[in-house]
Design an enzyme around this catalytic site. Structure first.
Site, short mmCIF file in Angstrom:
data_model
loop_
_atom_site.label_atom_id
_atom_site.label_comp_id
_atom_site.label_asym_id
_atom_site.label_seq_id
_atom_site.Cartn_x
_atom_site.Cartn_y
_atom_site.Cartn_z
CB SER A 127 -0.85 0.00 1.37
OG SER A 127 -1.48 1.13 1.45
CE1 TYR A 174 -3.87 -1.98 5.35
CE2 TYR A 174 -3.30 0.25 4.81
CZ TYR A 174 -3.59 -0.89 4.44
OH TYR A 174 -3.93 -1.27 3.10
P1 NDP Z 1 -11.58 -6.24 0.44
O1 NDP Z 1 -11.64 -6.06 2.18
O2 NDP Z 1 -12.38 -5.79 -0.45
O3 NDP Z 1 -10.87 -7.67 0.26
C1 NDP Z 1 -10.05 -8.24 1.21
C2 NDP Z 1 -9.79 -9.51 0.62
O4 NDP Z 1 -8.60 -10.23 1.66
C3 NDP Z 1 -10.79 -10.52 0.34
O5 NDP Z 1 -10.82 -11.37 -0.59
C4 NDP Z 1 -10.75 -11.39 1.71
O6 NDP Z 1 -11.43 -12.76 1.57
C5 NDP Z 1 -9.39 -11.59 2.11
N1 NDP Z 1 -8.78 -11.84 3.37
C6 NDP Z 1 -9.10 -10.99 4.33
N2 NDP Z 1 -8.44 -12.07 5.47
C7 NDP Z 1 -8.27 -13.03 5.10
C8 NDP Z 1 -7.98 -14.23 6.00
N3 NDP Z 1 -7.75 -14.05 7.13
N4 NDP Z 1 -7.56 -15.30 5.11
C9 NDP Z 1 -7.92 -15.26 3.55
N5 NDP Z 1 -8.37 -14.23 2.98
C10 NDP Z 1 -8.56 -13.19 3.75
O7 NDP Z 1 -10.12 -5.41 0.56
P2 NDP Z 1 -9.46 -4.74 -0.65
O8 NDP Z 1 -9.48 -5.55 -2.00
O9 NDP Z 1 -9.46 -3.12 -0.42
O10 NDP Z 1 -7.85 -4.88 -0.31
C11 NDP Z 1 -7.09 -5.89 -0.86
C12 NDP Z 1 -5.44 -5.69 -0.54
O11 NDP Z 1 -5.06 -4.60 -0.85
C13 NDP Z 1 -5.22 -5.65 1.18
O12 NDP Z 1 -4.09 -6.03 1.35
C14 NDP Z 1 -5.21 -4.12 1.20
O13 NDP Z 1 -4.33 -3.92 2.64
C15 NDP Z 1 -4.60 -3.79 0.06
N6 NDP Z 1 -4.66 -2.36 -0.28
C16 NDP Z 1 -6.02 -2.02 -0.42
C17 NDP Z 1 -6.35 -0.20 -0.71
C18 NDP Z 1 -7.52 0.01 -0.93
O14 NDP Z 1 -7.64 1.22 -1.12
N7 NDP Z 1 -8.53 -0.63 -1.13
C19 NDP Z 1 -5.21 0.55 -1.04
C20 NDP Z 1 -3.71 -0.02 -0.60
C21 NDP Z 1 -3.53 -1.26 -0.40
P3 NDP Z 1 -12.45 -13.51 2.64
O15 NDP Z 1 -12.93 -12.49 3.52
O16 NDP Z 1 -13.21 -14.41 1.67
O17 NDP Z 1 -11.46 -14.44 3.41
#
Ligand code: NDP
Length: 250
Positions: free
Chosen positions: A132, A145
């Site tokens: 990020s 974070y």
């Molecule tokens: P979402 O909350 O929309 O999606 C998160 C994803 O991570 C889901 O697919 C969820 O799947 C999975 N996940 C979370 N915890 C677990 C776990 N314990 N085991 C397996 N899967 C897990 O988040 P984003 O798409 O926004 O974020 C995705 C990545 O991008 C993250 O690492 C975030 O920090 C990073 N990011 C996001 C930004 C943003 O603005 N959106 C900016 C910069 C970085 P499920 O719940 O089905 O397990």
């Protein structure tokens, strides 16, 4: 499906991860998605997307994902550590359970993914960590974070040095605000910036920070991942590349 390259994307079932999954499919890969909730795509196996239940906080699930790739397809070309979540809290409110949850998911989850993937990867394979812009600079009420993402960038730089002699490249992608369900939920909580109004916050942030006057999309993050996995990026390793529409020129 024979001879197709194989990518694993943790959290590839929604948000940015789903954008990454779709972009790898368009680029001709087979994709194995590791997450807790199943994929919301009908007949996904016909499209070359396979789902394996995964909780990234536990090492055994990463080993399981890698085993699935090798047993079913005989190869692993790309491992994307994308699963993660954000949550704003001031230092005074940070306690054991919260801190463990965010570090176990965002940082330790990436460690286990890198460890499992690098064990089986061959020359030219790549690891991509979805970090990020929070991995590049600190911000208020966001220390847990931010620390998890700085850690991810440190992991990326170190493993690039450690695995380079096997021609395995390790890079990170650093996006800025992308209005996924996860981000919107986090922005509605106490202590998040923007007064619990995600849309307004993102609009104002864009106006005052983005060189391109917009925010990136999940598929633009996916395009960067596909590029980093390709031979066009054969000299690129140990880099943490911003996909941020010019919010933080470096
Ligand atoms: P979402 O909350 O929309 O999606 C998160 C994803 O991570 C889901 O697919 C969820 O799947 C999975 N996940 C979370 N915890 C677990 C776990 N314990 N085991 C397996 N899967 C897990 O988040 P984003 O798409 O926004 O974020 C995705 C990545 O991008 C993250 O690492 C975030 O920090 C990073 N990011 C996001 C930004 C943003 O603005 N959106 C900016 C910069 C970085 P499920 O719940 O089905 O397990």
């Amino acid at each position: 499906m024979k001879n197709k390259k194989v990518a694993i994307v943790t959290g590839g079932n929604r948000g940015i991860g789903l954008g990454i999954t779709k972009t790898f499919i368009e680029a001709g890969y087979l994709v194995i998605v590791g997450a807790r909730k199943s994929l919301n795509i009908e007949n996904h196996e016909n499209e070359g997307i396979f789902f394996v239940y995964t909780d990234v906080r536990k090492e055994k699930y990463h080993q399981n994902l890698v085993k699935y790739a090798i047993d079913k397809f005989g190869r692993l070309d790309v491992y994307v550590n994308n699963a993660g979540f954000s949550f704003w809290k001031p230092i005074s409110e940070i306690e054991e359970i919260f801190l463990s949850e965010i570090l176990d998911t965002n940082l330790k989850g990436a460690f286990w993914g890198c460890k499992a993937a690098s064990k089986v990867m061959k020359s030219k394979a790549t690891i991509i960590n979805i970090s990020s812009l929070a991995g590049k600079r600190g911000s208020s009420n966001n220390s847990a974070y931010v620390a998890s993402k700085f850690g991810m960038n440190g992991l990326t730089q170190s493993l690039a040095k450690e695995l380079g002699h096997r021609n395995i490249r390790v890079n990170a992608v650093c996006p800025v605000l992308i209005a996924t369900d996860g981000l919107n939920e986090a922005l509605k909580m106490d202590y998040a910036p923007g007064g619990k109004n995600p849309e307004k916050f993102i609009k104002n942030f864009t106006k005052s920070n983005s060189a391109l006057m917009r925010m990136p999309t999940a598929s633009e993050v996916g395009e960067m991942c596909v590029f980093l996995a390709s031979e066009s990026a054969s000299a690129i390793t140990g880099q943490c590349i911003n996909v941020d529409c010019g919010v933080l020129p470096q």
